[in-house]
Design a protein around this motif. Structure first.
Motif, PDB file in Angstrom:
ATOM      1  N   PHE A  34      42.314  42.323 -10.328  1.00  0.00           N
ATOM      2  CA  PHE A  34      43.310  43.140  -9.641  1.00  0.00           C
ATOM      3  C   PHE A  34      42.671  43.940  -8.506  1.00  0.00           C
ATOM      4  CE2 PHE A  34      45.670  47.072  -8.993  1.00  0.00           C
ATOM      5  CZ  PHE A  34      46.955  46.596  -8.806  1.00  0.00           C
ATOM      6  N   ILE A  35      41.517  44.559  -8.778  1.00  0.00           N
ATOM      7  CA  ILE A  35      40.850  45.355  -7.744  1.00  0.00           C
ATOM      8  C   ILE A  35      40.418  44.464  -6.585  1.00  0.00           C
ATOM      9  CG2 ILE A  35      38.795  46.739  -7.261  1.00  0.00           C
ATOM     10  CD1 ILE A  35      39.016  47.787 -10.142  1.00  0.00           C
ATOM     11  N   LEU A  36      39.919  43.292  -6.905  1.00  0.00           N
ATOM     12  CA  LEU A  36      39.523  42.366  -5.840  1.00  0.00           C
ATOM     13  C   LEU A  36      40.710  41.991  -4.968  1.00  0.00           C
ATOM     14  CD1 LEU A  36      36.944  39.903  -7.428  1.00  0.00           C
ATOM     15  CD2 LEU A  36      36.608  41.374  -5.450  1.00  0.00           C
ATOM     16  N   TRP A  37      41.836  41.692  -5.600  1.00  0.00           N
ATOM     17  CA  TRP A  37      43.009  41.313  -4.811  1.00  0.00           C
ATOM     18  C   TRP A  37      43.511  42.495  -3.976  1.00  0.00           C
ATOM     19  CZ3 TRP A  37      44.249  37.019  -2.981  1.00  0.00           C
ATOM     20  CH2 TRP A  37      44.072  35.837  -3.684  1.00  0.00           C
ATOM     21  N   ALA A  38      43.458  43.686  -4.539  1.00  0.00           N
ATOM     22  CA  ALA A  38      43.872  44.864  -3.755  1.00  0.00           C
ATOM     23  C   ALA A  38      42.964  45.045  -2.543  1.00  0.00           C
ATOM     24  CB  ALA A  38      43.837  46.111  -4.642  1.00  0.00           C
ATOM     25  N   SER A  39      41.663  44.844  -2.740  1.00  0.00           N
ATOM     26  CA  SER A  39      40.735  44.983  -1.617  1.00  0.00           C
ATOM     27  C   SER A  39      40.931  43.871  -0.599  1.00  0.00           C
ATOM     28  CB  SER A  39      39.294  44.980  -2.128  1.00  0.00           C
ATOM     29  OG  SER A  39      38.966  43.742  -2.730  1.00  0.00           O
ATOM     30  N   VAL A  40      41.234  42.670  -1.071  1.00  0.00           N
ATOM     31  CA  VAL A  40      41.504  41.563  -0.149  1.00  0.00           C
ATOM     32  C   VAL A  40      42.743  41.862   0.691  1.00  0.00           C
ATOM     33  CG1 VAL A  40      42.256  39.158  -0.029  1.00  0.00           C
ATOM     34  CG2 VAL A  40      40.346  39.793  -1.501  1.00  0.00           C
ATOM     35  N   ALA A  41      43.786  42.399   0.039  1.00  0.00           N
ATOM     36  CA  ALA A  41      45.012  42.729   0.774  1.00  0.00           C
ATOM     37  C   ALA A  41      44.734  43.755   1.872  1.00  0.00           C
ATOM     38  CB  ALA A  41      46.065  43.255  -0.197  1.00  0.00           C
ATOM     39  N   ALA A  42      43.916  44.775   1.549  1.00  0.00           N
ATOM     40  CA  ALA A  42      43.585  45.776   2.562  1.00  0.00           C
ATOM     41  C   ALA A  42      42.720  45.174   3.662  1.00  0.00           C
ATOM     42  CB  ALA A  42      42.859  46.953   1.901  1.00  0.00           C
ATOM     43  N   ALA A  43      41.757  44.339   3.275  1.00  0.00           N
ATOM     44  CA  ALA A  43      40.863  43.734   4.266  1.00  0.00           C
ATOM     45  C   ALA A  43      41.608  42.805   5.210  1.00  0.00           C
ATOM     46  CB  ALA A  43      39.745  42.971   3.553  1.00  0.00           C
TER      47      ALA A  43
ATOM     48  N   TRP B 233      40.344  43.050   8.867  1.00  0.00           N
ATOM     49  CA  TRP B 233      39.385  42.046   9.319  1.00  0.00           C
ATOM     50  C   TRP B 233      39.833  40.604   9.092  1.00  0.00           C
ATOM     51  CZ3 TRP B 233      37.678  46.180   6.084  1.00  0.00           C
ATOM     52  CH2 TRP B 233      36.991  47.174   6.760  1.00  0.00           C
ATOM     53  N   GLY B 234      40.929  40.375   8.373  1.00  0.00           N
ATOM     54  CA  GLY B 234      41.295  39.009   8.029  1.00  0.00           C
ATOM     55  C   GLY B 234      40.657  38.595   6.712  1.00  0.00           C
ATOM     56  N   ARG B 235      40.472  37.299   6.535  1.00  0.00           N
ATOM     57  CA  ARG B 235      39.983  36.806   5.255  1.00  0.00           C
ATOM     58  C   ARG B 235      38.468  36.900   5.126  1.00  0.00           C
ATOM     59  NH1 ARG B 235      38.253  31.158   4.683  1.00  0.00           N
ATOM     60  NH2 ARG B 235      38.129  30.111   6.707  1.00  0.00           N
ATOM     61  N   GLY B 236      37.772  37.260   6.199  1.00  0.00           N
ATOM     62  CA  GLY B 236      36.325  37.222   6.220  1.00  0.00           C
ATOM     63  C   GLY B 236      35.620  38.040   5.152  1.00  0.00           C
ATOM     64  N   PRO B 237      36.003  39.296   4.893  1.00  0.00           N
ATOM     65  CA  PRO B 237      35.284  40.071   3.885  1.00  0.00           C
ATOM     66  C   PRO B 237      35.239  39.409   2.518  1.00  0.00           C
ATOM     67  CG  PRO B 237      36.613  41.519   5.238  1.00  0.00           C
ATOM     68  CD  PRO B 237      36.958  40.117   5.648  1.00  0.00           C
ATOM     69  N   PHE B 238      36.348  38.768   2.123  1.00  0.00           N
ATOM     70  CA  PHE B 238      36.291  38.072   0.835  1.00  0.00           C
ATOM     71  C   PHE B 238      35.511  36.768   0.943  1.00  0.00           C
ATOM     72  CE2 PHE B 238      37.900  34.695  -1.921  1.00  0.00           C
ATOM     73  CZ  PHE B 238      37.485  35.201  -3.137  1.00  0.00           C
ATOM     74  N   CYS B 239      35.931  35.896   1.863  1.00  0.00           N
ATOM     75  CA  CYS B 239      35.321  34.571   1.933  1.00  0.00           C
ATOM     76  C   CYS B 239      33.830  34.646   2.254  1.00  0.00           C
ATOM     77  CB  CYS B 239      36.033  33.719   2.988  1.00  0.00           C
ATOM     78  SG  CYS B 239      37.754  33.344   2.577  1.00  0.00           S
ATOM     79  N   GLY B 240      33.451  35.597   3.078  1.00  0.00           N
ATOM     80  CA  GLY B 240      32.058  35.663   3.500  1.00  0.00           C
ATOM     81  C   GLY B 240      31.168  36.528   2.649  1.00  0.00           C
ATOM     82  N   TRP B 241      31.766  37.402   1.797  1.00  0.00           N
ATOM     83  CA  TRP B 241      30.952  38.372   1.075  1.00  0.00           C
ATOM     84  C   TRP B 241      31.274  38.477  -0.406  1.00  0.00           C
ATOM     85  CZ3 TRP B 241      27.168  41.372   3.630  1.00  0.00           C
ATOM     86  CH2 TRP B 241      27.147  41.235   5.026  1.00  0.00           C
ATOM     87  N   LEU B 242      32.530  38.316  -0.805  1.00  0.00           N
ATOM     88  CA  LEU B 242      32.948  38.607  -2.175  1.00  0.00           C
ATOM     89  C   LEU B 242      33.323  37.378  -2.984  1.00  0.00           C
ATOM     90  CD1 LEU B 242      35.099  41.783  -1.468  1.00  0.00           C
ATOM     91  CD2 LEU B 242      32.931  41.708  -2.699  1.00  0.00           C
ATOM     92  N   CYS B 243      33.230  36.201  -2.413  1.00  0.00           N
ATOM     93  CA  CYS B 243      33.559  34.975  -3.148  1.00  0.00           C
ATOM     94  C   CYS B 243      32.289  34.431  -3.804  1.00  0.00           C
ATOM     95  CB  CYS B 243      34.163  33.932  -2.216  1.00  0.00           C
ATOM     96  SG  CYS B 243      34.488  32.348  -3.054  1.00  0.00           S
ATOM     97  N   PRO B 244      32.206  34.404  -5.124  1.00  0.00           N
ATOM     98  CA  PRO B 244      30.992  33.909  -5.782  1.00  0.00           C
ATOM     99  C   PRO B 244      30.664  32.457  -5.428  1.00  0.00           C
ATOM    100  CG  PRO B 244      32.289  35.200  -7.325  1.00  0.00           C
ATOM    101  CD  PRO B 244      33.134  35.020  -6.094  1.00  0.00           C
ATOM    102  N   PHE B 245      31.683  31.608  -5.329  1.00  0.00           N
ATOM    103  CA  PHE B 245      31.392  30.215  -4.993  1.00  0.00           C
ATOM    104  C   PHE B 245      30.918  30.100  -3.552  1.00  0.00           C
ATOM    105  CE2 PHE B 245      32.374  25.806  -3.814  1.00  0.00           C
ATOM    106  CZ  PHE B 245      31.759  25.143  -4.861  1.00  0.00           C
TER     107      PHE B 245
END
Length: 756
Positions: A529-538, A542-554
């Protein structure tokens, strides 16, 4: 902003408005009732000898089955009395017929969303497995000390078959008691002594003492015993495929204990872990510790997709309790002095709707599976009996009636027309006590440490982005910070915490918007839930970059493995721009395909979402059947030569995030007029080719690795910065030369003009 971008954002906003306003109305549906499905089945198929259905009763919601004017039995829908969520996460609706003695005399699988057809299993096999319950009277069986019948489990649909069987038995008990069938009402009213759990009893004890007094019970199975059990089962195919190993080699060493009893819980878990488990429990709710070691895992891996543990179940009388991942907690190790070091130690919370008596005997049923074909399996079960030692109990204050634990309850009182706050057993507010602390709040309290760590990660990442100029000007420091952050993302966030977002989360959210949104469904996993909330704010910044480039384990696994490949001098492939442009749409096609399938069946879409190797590589640590592991490795292998190959071309989650990512409010990545013409350095060095040859950055593909910003400020790599550095150095050289020659000129002037 160009007209094209304005139109794109306008279309996107309309799409979001459609999702939020139209879908909930169009998709909202009332829960099915017994009357919903009666038109599809003949009365005699559910209660033999009947020729018509009577009017629906309101309390409880059952339909009499009549022969003429004589009532021969009753028909009800399981999902109106007990939780019947299966592999798909949605209820499985089964019509059940009971005669006037409370015996199950007819069954009809009315509706379900199970993805069993997708893997080639005919629905007929599920229906045939249900026939084992015909003729079973759960109340009589419980009085005689017999458990429910062992259905012929269906390979590939084990969870589905188990959930249906459990729902049939548990609902039959509840309906028989509510209707007073077969003397059930008289029996339930019979006075008798009862005992309840004593939370003050006992002290912290070591492992040997816990085993000696029965606080911990053990089941040891050898390879020879399991092989013999499959031989005795009569399944010739299973007998021909014995478990490898010596006959006396341990197959599984299994332990159970009732850790909701404070003394036992503190002995086995330690003070801190016990308090965390206690925080998950409502008043009167119980928790069971299951621990094991050996060749066979009592958990398996099926629970990761379906959320249901299909290898163990708790059986008490006519009640069968199945555990789910939402009421489950991993424990690192046993705390009791002298306890063995076991591979698996887990705590399972008894679901709130289960009729479980903490002081009565029960058993843990272990289901052992053996593959006998590409998709077929054979099954045998072993029981581990348990009874809480009497020293941990005390006489109940109630002298009449059976002990009904606080978490028991056949049907919500509101469904049966009872007064709000009144439980079915007549105890005011018995169910209300369960609602005092919502499950999601108890789960959040039990995971405070993990939440804090994730919060620190998000704070650190936010600081990196807000102060990116300072970081990227220090190339070596930034590279080390990025590698360290990706390592934490992979090892802790992915492999330890299991917080890997998936396209399934997106599809589930969109389905919830259509069919009824409930925050509680999304709050039960705090890290996700926290990850999705942070993704929504990001997405807005910044777009999808903070998750895809930094927070995605795969994604971190891909990037780190590629760095290792580069260190080993493996050749790197630069995909031609024309080929790259034609490969990028594949991930969008995959996402749209999954989205379209989810409109018809979320369960089928979840199965197809195995196109994501996240579960295999991250959540299950590659401990899956060989074809899943092979697929995950096949997705990682190209990434050794083409950085983030899967992210670029195949990731449906990345595609799903890129669509709303176009709504971002800021452009944080700086560019020069010379970018793209004549300079092509960023284009050639972008890890995912998100930079067009003409110089502009495609926000849909950018993963915010900030490498282009490192180049932007690099006065040894960026031509613009090189020119500025050369000019600066030239000016400094001139100033230095002037500073050096000025004294010489002064002396010369003095010599030429002594009077001056």
């Amino acid at each position: 902003m160009t007209l094209k971008n304005q139109l794109g954002r306008g279309v996107l906003l309309l799409f979001v408005l459609f999702l939020t306003l139209v879908w909930p109305v169009a998709g909202a549906q009332e829960a099915p009732t017994v009357g919903t499905f009666l038109g599809a089945v003949q009365p005699g198929a559910l209660v033999p000898g009947t020729d018509r259905f009577g009017p629906l009763r309101a309390q409880p919601p059952v339909v009499p089955a009549l022969k003429g004017d004589e009532v021969l039995g009753y028909v009800y829908l399981t999902s109106q009395f007990v939780k019947t969520n299966g592999y798909s996460g949605k209820p499985i609706h089964t019509l059940v017929g009971l005669d006037k003695d409370g015996t199950i005399v007819g069954l009809h699988l009315a509706a379900h969303d199970e993805p069993i057809v997708l893997i080639g299993i005919p629905e007929r096999r599920i229906v045939d497995a249900m026939q084992a319950f015909i003729g079973y009277n759960p109340l009589k069986a419980a009085a005689e000390g017999r458990g429910p019948p062992q259905a012929d489990l269906v390979s590939g649909a084990t969870v589905t078959a188990l959930v249906i069987g459990e729902a049939i038995v548990r609902s039959a008990v509840r309906v028989a008691r509510l209707l007073g069938l077969g003397g059930a009402a008289a029996a339930s009213a019979a006075p008798g002594p009862a005992r309840v759990l004593d939370p003050q009893a006992g002290t912290v004890e070591d492992w040997s003492a816990l085993l000696a007094d029965g606080s911990v019970r053990q089941l040891q199975l050898t390879v020879g015993e399991v092989n013999q059990a499959f031989v005795d089962s009569g399944n010739a195919e299973a007998a021909k495929r014995p478990q490898a190993g010596a006959a006396d080699e341990p197959f599984i060493d299994l332990y159970v204990a009732q850790v909701s009893q404070p003394a036992i819980g503190r002995s086995l878990l330690g003070e801190a872990e016990y308090e965390a488990v206690a925080g998950m429990l409502a008043p009167g709710q119980q928790a069971i510790l299951v621990a094991g070691d050996g060749l066979y895992s009592f958990k398996g891996s099926g629970y990761v997709r379906g959320g249901i543990f299909d290898r163990i179940e708790l059986v008490q009388g006519a009640e069968t309790v199945r555990f789910t991942d939402r009421l489950h907690r991993r424990v690192g190790a046993l705390h009791a002095e002298g306890a063995p070091d076991l591979a698996e130690v887990d705590v399972f919370v008894v679901p709130p709707d289960a009729e479980f008596d903490a002081t009565a005997p029960w058993r843990l049923q272990l289901l052992v599976q053996r593959p006998i074909g590409a998709l077929d399996k054979a099954f045998v079960s072993f029981g581990l009996p348990y009874e809480l030692p009497q020293k941990y109990t005390q006489a109940s204050a109630a002298a009449a009636g059976p002990v009904v634990p606080a978490q028991a309850g056949a049907v919500p009182a509101s469904e049966l027309g009872a007064e709000p706050g009144a439980a079915l057993d007549g105890t005011p507010n018995a169910l209300d006590r369960l609602e005092q602390v919502p499950l999601w709040q108890r789960i959040w309290k039990s995971r405070v440490a993990a939440i804090v760590v994730l919060g620190l990660m998000l704070v650190a990442l936010t600081a990196i982005f807000f102060f990116q100029t300072w970081f990227v000007k220090r190339e070596r420091l930034f590279d080390r910070v990025r590698i360290a952050f990706l390592a934490v993302t992979l090892i802790w966030l992915g492999w330890v915490a299991g917080a890997q977002l998936s396209v399934v989360n997106v599809l589930t959210f969109l389905t919830a918007l259509r069919e009824g949104f409930h925050w509680e469904s999304f709050l039960v996993d705090p890290l996700i839930f926290i990850l999705w909330a942070s993704v929504a704010a990001a997405l807005l910044f910044w777009g999808r970059g903070p998750f895809c480039g930094w927070l995605c384990p795969f994604g971190a696994l891909q990037e780190l493995s590629n760095k290792l490949a580069k260190a080993l001098k493996l050749p790197q492939v630069k995909v031609p721009w024309g080929v790259h442009e034609r490969l990028v749409p594949i991930k969008y096609i995959l996402f749209l395909g999954l989205f379209g399938v989810s409109l018809g069946s979320l369960a089928v879409a979840e199965m197809l979402a195995e196109v994501e190797p996240f579960k295999t590589a991250i959540v299950l640590h590659f401990v899956r059947p060989a074809w899943f592991v092979a697929f995950a490795l096949a997705m990682l292998l190209p990434g050794l030569f083409i950085e983030r190959f899967y992210c670029r071309y195949l990731c449906p989650l990345g595609a799903a995030l890129a669509i709303p990512g176009r709504m971002r409010m800021f452009d944080w990545l700086r560019r020069y007029r010379e970018c793209g013409n004549p300079c092509q350095r960023c284009f050639h060095e972008c890890p995912v080719e998100a930079i067009h040859p003409e110089g502009h950055i495609n926000p849909n593909e950018c993963i915010s690795c900030l490498h282009c910003q490192v180049l932007y400020y690099h006065d040894r790599k960026c031509p613009v910065m090189i020119q500025r550095r050369l000019k600066r150095e030239k000016r400094e050289a001139l100033r230095a030369q002037e500073a050096t020659t000025a004294p010489v000129l002064q002396v010369h002037r003095l010599k030429s003009d002594p009077t001056g």
